[in-house]
Design a protein around this motif. Structure first.
Motif, PDB file in Angstrom:
ATOM      1  N   THR A 128       0.985  -0.844  -0.138  1.00  0.00           N
ATOM      2  CA  THR A 128       0.421  -0.009   0.231  1.00  0.00           C
ATOM      3  C   THR A 128       0.834   1.353   0.191  1.00  0.00           C
ATOM      4  O   THR A 128       0.779   1.897  -0.822  1.00  0.00           O
ATOM      5  CB  THR A 128      -1.458  -0.156   0.902  1.00  0.00           C
ATOM      6  OG1 THR A 128       0.094   0.303   2.791  1.00  0.00           O
ATOM      7  CG2 THR A 128      -1.713  -1.025   1.408  1.00  0.00           C
ATOM      8  N   GLU A 129       1.663   1.301   0.973  1.00  0.00           N
ATOM      9  CA  GLU A 129       2.900   2.437   0.723  1.00  0.00           C
ATOM     10  C   GLU A 129       3.671   2.618  -0.670  1.00  0.00           C
ATOM     11  O   GLU A 129       3.580   3.723  -1.309  1.00  0.00           O
ATOM     12  CB  GLU A 129       3.801   2.082   1.937  1.00  0.00           C
ATOM     13  CG  GLU A 129       2.995   2.355   3.469  1.00  0.00           C
ATOM     14  CD  GLU A 129       3.843   1.781   4.521  1.00  0.00           C
ATOM     15  OE1 GLU A 129       2.915   1.848   5.439  1.00  0.00           O
ATOM     16  OE2 GLU A 129       5.048   1.269   4.202  1.00  0.00           O
ATOM     17  N   VAL A 130       3.763   1.210  -0.874  1.00  0.00           N
ATOM     18  CA  VAL A 130       4.688   2.137  -2.391  1.00  0.00           C
ATOM     19  C   VAL A 130       3.765   2.700  -3.738  1.00  0.00           C
ATOM     20  O   VAL A 130       4.020   3.209  -4.009  1.00  0.00           O
ATOM     21  CB  VAL A 130       5.720   0.818  -3.001  1.00  0.00           C
ATOM     22  CG1 VAL A 130       5.339   0.308  -4.613  1.00  0.00           C
ATOM     23  CG2 VAL A 130       6.356  -0.136  -1.954  1.00  0.00           C
ATOM     24  N   ALA A 131       2.550   1.605  -3.092  1.00  0.00           N
ATOM     25  CA  ALA A 131       1.348   2.581  -4.366  1.00  0.00           C
ATOM     26  C   ALA A 131       1.306   4.069  -3.891  1.00  0.00           C
ATOM     27  O   ALA A 131       0.646   4.583  -4.784  1.00  0.00           O
ATOM     28  CB  ALA A 131       0.039   1.895  -4.149  1.00  0.00           C
ATOM     29  N   MET A 132       0.741   3.704  -2.673  1.00  0.00           N
ATOM     30  CA  MET A 132       1.175   5.930  -2.391  1.00  0.00           C
ATOM     31  C   MET A 132       2.163   6.437  -3.214  1.00  0.00           C
ATOM     32  O   MET A 132       2.089   7.823  -3.914  1.00  0.00           O
ATOM     33  CB  MET A 132       1.952   6.314  -1.416  1.00  0.00           C
ATOM     34  CG  MET A 132       0.453   5.454  -0.309  1.00  0.00           C
ATOM     35  SD  MET A 132      -0.975   7.012  -0.493  1.00  0.00           S
ATOM     36  CE  MET A 132      -2.184   5.463  -2.379  1.00  0.00           C
ATOM     37  N   GLY A 133       3.368   5.996  -3.877  1.00  0.00           N
ATOM     38  CA  GLY A 133       4.787   6.260  -3.942  1.00  0.00           C
ATOM     39  C   GLY A 133       4.385   6.147  -5.667  1.00  0.00           C
ATOM     40  O   GLY A 133       5.050   7.232  -6.297  1.00  0.00           O
ATOM     41  N   VAL A 134       3.531   5.124  -6.001  1.00  0.00           N
ATOM     42  CA  VAL A 134       3.098   5.351  -7.548  1.00  0.00           C
ATOM     43  C   VAL A 134       2.698   6.298  -8.170  1.00  0.00           C
ATOM     44  O   VAL A 134       2.357   6.758  -8.890  1.00  0.00           O
ATOM     45  CB  VAL A 134       2.940   3.459  -7.766  1.00  0.00           C
ATOM     46  CG1 VAL A 134       1.750   3.862  -8.848  1.00  0.00           C
ATOM     47  CG2 VAL A 134       3.989   2.845  -7.656  1.00  0.00           C
ATOM     48  N   SER A 161       9.815  -5.518  -9.697  1.00  0.00           N
ATOM     49  CA  SER A 161       8.635  -6.478 -10.275  1.00  0.00           C
ATOM     50  C   SER A 161       7.566  -5.783  -9.344  1.00  0.00           C
ATOM     51  O   SER A 161       6.035  -6.321  -9.698  1.00  0.00           O
ATOM     52  CB  SER A 161       9.275  -8.394  -9.530  1.00  0.00           C
ATOM     53  OG  SER A 161      10.098  -7.792  -8.167  1.00  0.00           O
ATOM     54  N   ILE A 162       7.380  -5.971  -8.091  1.00  0.00           N
ATOM     55  CA  ILE A 162       6.819  -4.981  -7.172  1.00  0.00           C
ATOM     56  C   ILE A 162       6.473  -3.352  -8.209  1.00  0.00           C
ATOM     57  O   ILE A 162       5.287  -3.003  -8.214  1.00  0.00           O
ATOM     58  CB  ILE A 162       7.041  -4.920  -6.233  1.00  0.00           C
ATOM     59  CG1 ILE A 162       7.358  -6.311  -5.677  1.00  0.00           C
ATOM     60  CG2 ILE A 162       5.737  -4.338  -5.662  1.00  0.00           C
ATOM     61  CD1 ILE A 162       5.916  -7.095  -5.381  1.00  0.00           C
ATOM     62  N   LEU A 163       6.700  -2.643  -8.110  1.00  0.00           N
ATOM     63  CA  LEU A 163       6.821  -1.298  -8.623  1.00  0.00           C
ATOM     64  C   LEU A 163       6.109  -1.575  -9.752  1.00  0.00           C
ATOM     65  O   LEU A 163       4.444  -0.499  -9.920  1.00  0.00           O
ATOM     66  CB  LEU A 163       8.203  -0.184  -8.822  1.00  0.00           C
ATOM     67  CG  LEU A 163       8.260   0.666  -9.169  1.00  0.00           C
ATOM     68  CD1 LEU A 163       7.233   2.300  -9.020  1.00  0.00           C
ATOM     69  CD2 LEU A 163       9.077   1.662  -9.355  1.00  0.00           C
ATOM     70  N   ASP A 164       6.500  -2.065 -11.054  1.00  0.00           N
ATOM     71  CA  ASP A 164       6.203  -2.276 -12.141  1.00  0.00           C
ATOM     72  C   ASP A 164       4.130  -2.935 -12.262  1.00  0.00           C
ATOM     73  O   ASP A 164       3.983  -2.528 -12.962  1.00  0.00           O
ATOM     74  CB  ASP A 164       6.751  -2.656 -13.106  1.00  0.00           C
ATOM     75  CG  ASP A 164       8.366  -1.948 -13.117  1.00  0.00           C
ATOM     76  OD1 ASP A 164       8.814  -0.781 -12.449  1.00  0.00           O
ATOM     77  OD2 ASP A 164       9.331  -1.999 -13.042  1.00  0.00           O
ATOM     78  N   SER A 165       4.695  -3.824 -11.421  1.00  0.00           N
ATOM     79  CA  SER A 165       3.065  -4.571 -11.210  1.00  0.00           C
ATOM     80  C   SER A 165       2.147  -4.096 -11.242  1.00  0.00           C
ATOM     81  O   SER A 165       1.019  -4.258 -11.891  1.00  0.00           O
ATOM     82  CB  SER A 165       3.510  -5.822 -10.036  1.00  0.00           C
ATOM     83  OG  SER A 165       4.571  -6.839 -10.482  1.00  0.00           O
ATOM     84  N   LEU A 166       2.344  -3.027 -10.071  1.00  0.00           N
ATOM     85  CA  LEU A 166       1.019  -1.685  -9.815  1.00  0.00           C
ATOM     86  C   LEU A 166       1.094  -1.233 -10.567  1.00  0.00           C
ATOM     87  O   LEU A 166      -0.616  -0.888 -10.473  1.00  0.00           O
ATOM     88  CB  LEU A 166       1.660  -0.540  -8.605  1.00  0.00           C
ATOM     89  CG  LEU A 166       2.563  -2.026  -7.338  1.00  0.00           C
ATOM     90  CD1 LEU A 166       2.380  -0.985  -5.646  1.00  0.00           C
ATOM     91  CD2 LEU A 166       1.733  -2.545  -6.708  1.00  0.00           C
ATOM     92  N   ALA A 214      -3.120   0.204 -14.789  1.00  0.00           N
ATOM     93  CA  ALA A 214      -3.343  -0.003 -16.059  1.00  0.00           C
ATOM     94  C   ALA A 214      -4.939  -0.971 -16.660  1.00  0.00           C
ATOM     95  O   ALA A 214      -5.664  -0.705 -16.756  1.00  0.00           O
ATOM     96  CB  ALA A 214      -2.956  -0.654 -16.540  1.00  0.00           C
ATOM     97  N   LEU A 215      -4.332  -2.066 -15.674  1.00  0.00           N
ATOM     98  CA  LEU A 215      -5.727  -3.243 -16.080  1.00  0.00           C
ATOM     99  C   LEU A 215      -7.208  -2.482 -15.314  1.00  0.00           C
ATOM    100  O   LEU A 215      -8.301  -2.858 -15.914  1.00  0.00           O
ATOM    101  CB  LEU A 215      -4.679  -4.548 -15.573  1.00  0.00           C
ATOM    102  CG  LEU A 215      -4.131  -5.142 -16.187  1.00  0.00           C
ATOM    103  CD1 LEU A 215      -3.910  -6.183 -15.006  1.00  0.00           C
ATOM    104  CD2 LEU A 215      -4.677  -5.979 -17.519  1.00  0.00           C
ATOM    105  N   ILE A 216      -6.786  -1.975 -14.094  1.00  0.00           N
ATOM    106  CA  ILE A 216      -8.408  -1.294 -13.383  1.00  0.00           C
ATOM    107  C   ILE A 216      -8.568  -0.528 -13.600  1.00  0.00           C
ATOM    108  O   ILE A 216     -10.050  -0.655 -14.101  1.00  0.00           O
ATOM    109  CB  ILE A 216      -7.931  -1.377 -11.779  1.00  0.00           C
ATOM    110  CG1 ILE A 216      -7.474  -2.560 -10.880  1.00  0.00           C
ATOM    111  CG2 ILE A 216      -8.705  -0.363 -11.278  1.00  0.00           C
ATOM    112  CD1 ILE A 216      -6.477  -2.047  -9.867  1.00  0.00           C
TER     113      ILE A 216
END
Length: 271
Positions: free
Chosen positions: A51-57, A208-213, A218-220
């Protein structure tokens, strides 16, 4: 004079050796604690890491959409790594240096290492997907930028270039971990987080994690010209490349540098 006394005497004449010894002890102490946690704690810290990396995204996409400058966007992404650092959550690719060193020192088992890796990886992806769903719902104006950014990764075919980007991605995140464990200074740890984010996201390395988000976002959004199987195919070579980059290009060298201390730890564990 015992071997320990000789080492301590030698270290007292070398500030660098003192600092390396302190960093080694911090790694072993932290690694022992992390690897002996129950599943509940592994999954919880991994979920918050996602969730925290998603905030960075979100910060990355916002700046990239406004400036079209990935270097500035990479600096904005450092919000995610700062949250990881200060919130003491966990990212899958941060599990190479400290946990592996702890296992080599025989303070934990390979099974515990695999539990940490698998639990953190799954929890990162689940937590990250959830926040990316919220981000795409809350900021529809970022959907086009998210799709464009995700295509850079998911549509890249396996090649020498993408393999190298994956190896460097694993190296950078592990190097960031090493820098943060090499100092007690909070500003120093923050500087390492910003530097890691700049290199990783700003230079669009494969992570693997950052780019997956990004791909999840994009999929969502519903407008992506690819699907979850395409993500899985990309993830299938990026994650191993990250592991190899982190282990061979950083962790192995650190283990070689600390081989004497590791031997002492193993001897102590076996006694």
């Amino acid at each position: 004079m015992t071997q320990t006394d000789q080492r301590d005497l030698g270290d007292s004449d070398s500030p660098l050796e003192d600092e390396l010894e302190d960093a080694f002890n911090r790694m072993i102490g932290e690694g022992t604690q992390r690897l002996h946690r129950p599943w509940r704690e592994v999954l919880t810290t991994g979920f918050f890491g996602g969730t925290e990396v998603a905030m960075g995204v979100l910060a990355y996409l916002s700046v990239l959409n406004a400036t079209h400058n990935p270097l500035l966007a990479g600096l904005a992404f450092s919000i995610g790594f700062l949250a990881l650092l200060l919130g003491r959550s966990e990212l899958f690719t941060e599990g190479f240096l400290v946990p592996v060193t702890t296992v080599v020192a025989k303070r934990a088992s390979v099974g515990q290492l695999l539990k940490l890796w698998s639990g953190t990886l799954v929890a990162n992806l689940v937590g990250g997907w959830l926040i990316m769903w919220l981000v795409m719902t809350a900021f529809p104006k970022l959907q086009a930028q998210t799709i464009e950014s995700a295509q850079h990764y998911v549509e890249a075919p396996p090649s020498a270039e993408t393999l190298a980007l994956g190896l460097l991605g694993g190296m950078v995140i592990t190097l960031m971990t090493r820098m943060q464990h090499g100092t007690d200074s909070v500003p120093g740890k923050i500087a390492a987080a910003v530097a890691g984010a700049f290199l990783l996201a700003g230079l669009q390395m494969f992570h693997s994690i950052l780019d997956s988000l990004l791909i999840f976002g994009a999929l969502i959004s519903g407008g992506a010209p690819f699907g979850y199987l395409d993500w899985l195919a990309w993830f299938g070579y990026t994650a191993p490349a990250n592991v190899v980059g982190g282990l061979l290009l950083v962790t192995l060298l650190r283990l070689i540098r600390s081989k004497d201390r590791l031997k002492e730890e193993r001897d102590h564990a076996e006694s």
